[in-house]
Design an enzyme around this catalytic site. Structure first.
Site, PDB file in Angstrom:
ATOM      1  N   SER A  58       0.787  -1.079  -0.019  1.00 48.94           N
ATOM      2  CA  SER A  58      -0.030   0.070  -0.132  1.00 48.94           C
ATOM      3  C   SER A  58       1.029   1.275  -0.001  1.00 48.94           C
ATOM      4  O   SER A  58       0.385   2.435  -0.015  1.00 48.94           O
ATOM      5  CB  SER A  58      -1.075  -0.032   1.313  1.00 48.94           C
ATOM      6  OG  SER A  58      -0.274   0.103   2.306  1.00 48.94           O
ATOM      7  N   THR A 178      -2.650   2.855   3.197  1.00 47.94           N
ATOM      8  CA  THR A 178      -1.782   4.103   3.409  1.00 47.94           C
ATOM      9  C   THR A 178      -1.055   3.939   4.529  1.00 47.94           C
ATOM     10  O   THR A 178      -1.293   3.100   5.396  1.00 47.94           O
ATOM     11  CB  THR A 178      -2.772   4.955   3.267  1.00 47.94           C
ATOM     12  OG1 THR A 178      -3.629   5.277   2.034  1.00 47.94           O
ATOM     13  CG2 THR A 178      -2.002   6.615   3.720  1.00 47.94           C
ATOM     14  N   THR A 196       1.386   6.828   0.512  1.00 47.20           N
ATOM     15  CA  THR A 196       0.744   5.856   0.035  1.00 47.20           C
ATOM     16  C   THR A 196       1.036   5.741  -1.604  1.00 47.20           C
ATOM     17  O   THR A 196       1.549   6.551  -2.383  1.00 47.20           O
ATOM     18  CB  THR A 196      -0.676   6.183   0.044  1.00 47.20           C
ATOM     19  OG1 THR A 196      -1.781   5.053  -0.389  1.00 47.20           O
ATOM     20  CG2 THR A 196      -1.377   7.358  -0.720  1.00 47.20           C
ATOM     21  N   ARG A 206      -4.495   9.545 -11.185  1.00 46.52           N
ATOM     22  CA  ARG A 206      -5.410   9.825  -9.942  1.00 46.52           C
ATOM     23  C   ARG A 206      -4.673  10.150  -8.673  1.00 46.52           C
ATOM     24  O   ARG A 206      -3.689   9.622  -8.308  1.00 46.52           O
ATOM     25  CB  ARG A 206      -6.234   8.306  -9.521  1.00 46.52           C
ATOM     26  CG  ARG A 206      -7.264   8.590  -8.514  1.00 46.52           C
ATOM     27  CD  ARG A 206      -6.577   8.009  -7.258  1.00 46.52           C
ATOM     28  NE  ARG A 206      -7.480   7.503  -6.247  1.00 46.52           N
ATOM     29  CZ  ARG A 206      -7.227   7.393  -4.906  1.00 46.52           C
ATOM     30  NH1 ARG A 206      -5.950   7.089  -4.763  1.00 46.52           N
ATOM     31  NH2 ARG A 206      -8.299   7.317  -4.130  1.00 46.52           N
ATOM     32  N   THR A 229      -6.700   6.678   6.684  1.00 46.65           N
ATOM     33  CA  THR A 229      -6.234   5.809   5.772  1.00 46.65           C
ATOM     34  C   THR A 229      -7.727   5.216   4.925  1.00 46.65           C
ATOM     35  O   THR A 229      -8.630   5.451   5.621  1.00 46.65           O
ATOM     36  CB  THR A 229      -5.487   4.499   6.153  1.00 46.65           C
ATOM     37  OG1 THR A 229      -6.391   3.835   7.327  1.00 46.65           O
ATOM     38  CG2 THR A 229      -4.240   4.622   6.734  1.00 46.65           C
ATOM     39  N   GLY A 230      -7.497   4.728   3.779  1.00 50.96           N
ATOM     40  CA  GLY A 230      -8.765   4.362   3.311  1.00 50.96           C
ATOM     41  C   GLY A 230      -9.447   4.889   2.214  1.00 50.96           C
ATOM     42  O   GLY A 230      -8.385   5.750   1.439  1.00 50.96           O
TER      43      GLY A 230
HETATM   44  N1  GLY Z   1      -5.905   6.735   1.111  1.00 55.80           N
HETATM   45  C1  GLY Z   1      -5.206   6.281  -0.053  1.00 55.80           C
HETATM   46  C2  GLY Z   1      -5.926   6.775  -1.164  1.00 55.80           C
HETATM   47  O1  GLY Z   1      -7.111   6.798  -1.342  1.00 55.80           O
HETATM   48  O2  GLY Z   1      -4.992   6.985  -2.171  1.00 55.80           O
END
Ligand code: GLY
Length: 325
Positions: A58, A178, A196, A206, A229-230
């Protein structure tokens, strides 16, 4: 250790908190702060350990790539007393985006560099370039590519009408994982970093929440810090980390503030990202550290963990989910 320690300065040392994968990070950063390091350098050095580790898919080297098989990394740092922040997004070929973000904060008048410009800046500072896609991560990506059917990030015009369109297939390796870490020194200096490889198999270019100040990280030396995170899109749309700190500044405990922001994010969630019960069907976790040393966190779904160095040792503690899995 209780989930939320009483607001006391434990053992007189620094307090560090982070995501569950930040145990080595918090331990290293605490060691460096005790030896006199600036807390931002300490936190970034701690994050570098996980960025360098190919087994964490990650973050950094070995992170899962975008849909084209290219690893693009995001990171930001923020220093409490100066309120200076630096970030890089969609950075390729450099395994430590957090170190580059730190230099953006210290050696530019800017707050965020992206893509090719971020890479050129890293090159100017002597960072080594390398292929970040490990063989293991490439095989995981190839399996996704060969089997994903319509389970990707492109939406057809009718997608909003669907529920449970959250497109991650059971048994497939993917992540919004992350790493985040925040420090509070004995002298009251707060600092934080988030890093991340972003949403796996994302569209090229993105950018998630991790390099966005106020979304994936926010530090206000007067009140506290929050990292996340997430699902990054949820944090960008809700300025989540900023909001957690803002709610702590109005007297909420870290856990209360995290739960309140999760409720707001849940309320704003589109139908296609909800399960059959109408609940958000994605992962999102907040980790918050208040200026008085109290810490806490909460997750959108199910139980999760956070890393805590309480002045003596680093352990993981459990966090409640707003919704049960
Ligand atoms: N939190 C990591 C992402 O969505 O890139």
């Amino acid at each position: 250790m209780p989930l939320e320690a009483e607001p006391v300065r434990l053992a007189g040392g620094p307090i560090l908190i982070g995501s569950a994968n930040a145990v080595r990070t918090c331990t290293k950063a605490a060691e460096l702060i005790a030896a006199g390091s600036h807390p931002l350098d300490a936190v970034v050095t701690g994050i570098n350990i996980v960025e360098d580790d190919p087994s964490d898919h990650s973050v950094g080297y070995g992170g899962l790539p975008n849909e084209d098989g290219v690893v693009q990394l995001d990171s930001c740092v923020m220093d409490g007393p100066t309120h200076r922040a630096g970030a890089v997004a969609a950075l390729e070929r450099v395994k430590n985006p957090s170190s580059v973000a730190l230099l953006v904060a210290r050696r530019t008048d800017h707050a965020l560099l992206v893509g090719e410009g971020a890479l050129r800046f890293a090159r100017a500072h002597g960072f080594q370039e390398q292929e970040l896609l490990t063989d293991e991560a490439r095989k995981i990506w190839l399996d996704w590519k060969e089997t994903h059917s319509d389970k990707d990030d492109w939406l057809h015009p009718e997608a909003d009408k669907e529920s449970s369109r959250w497109r991650r297939e059971e048994g497939k390796n993917w992540t919004t994982g992350t790493i985040t870490c925040m420090a509070l020194t004995e002298g009251g200096h707060m600092a934080g970093c988030t890093s991340t490889s972003g949403l796996s198999y994302k569209l090229s270019g993105r950018v998630g929440d991790s390099p966005i100040i106020g979304a994936g990280l926010y530090v206000d030396n007067e009140f506290g810090a929050c990292g996340s995170t997430g699902r990054g899109e949820a944090n960008i749309q809700n300025c989540s980390s900023f909001l957690v700190v803002e709610l702590m500044s109005r007297g909420m405990s870290p856990k209360e503030a995290c739960l309140e922001v999760l409720k707001r994010v849940a309320k704003h969630t589109e139908k296609r990202l909800r399960n059959k019960k109408g609940e958000p069907d994605y992962g999102l976790t907040f980790y918050a550290l208040r200026k008085d040393g109290q810490f806490g966190g909460a997750a959108m779904r199910g139980e999760t963990k956070m890393a805590v160095y309480d002045g003596k040792e680093c352990t993981t503690v459990g966090l409640e989910g707003l919704y049960k899995d």
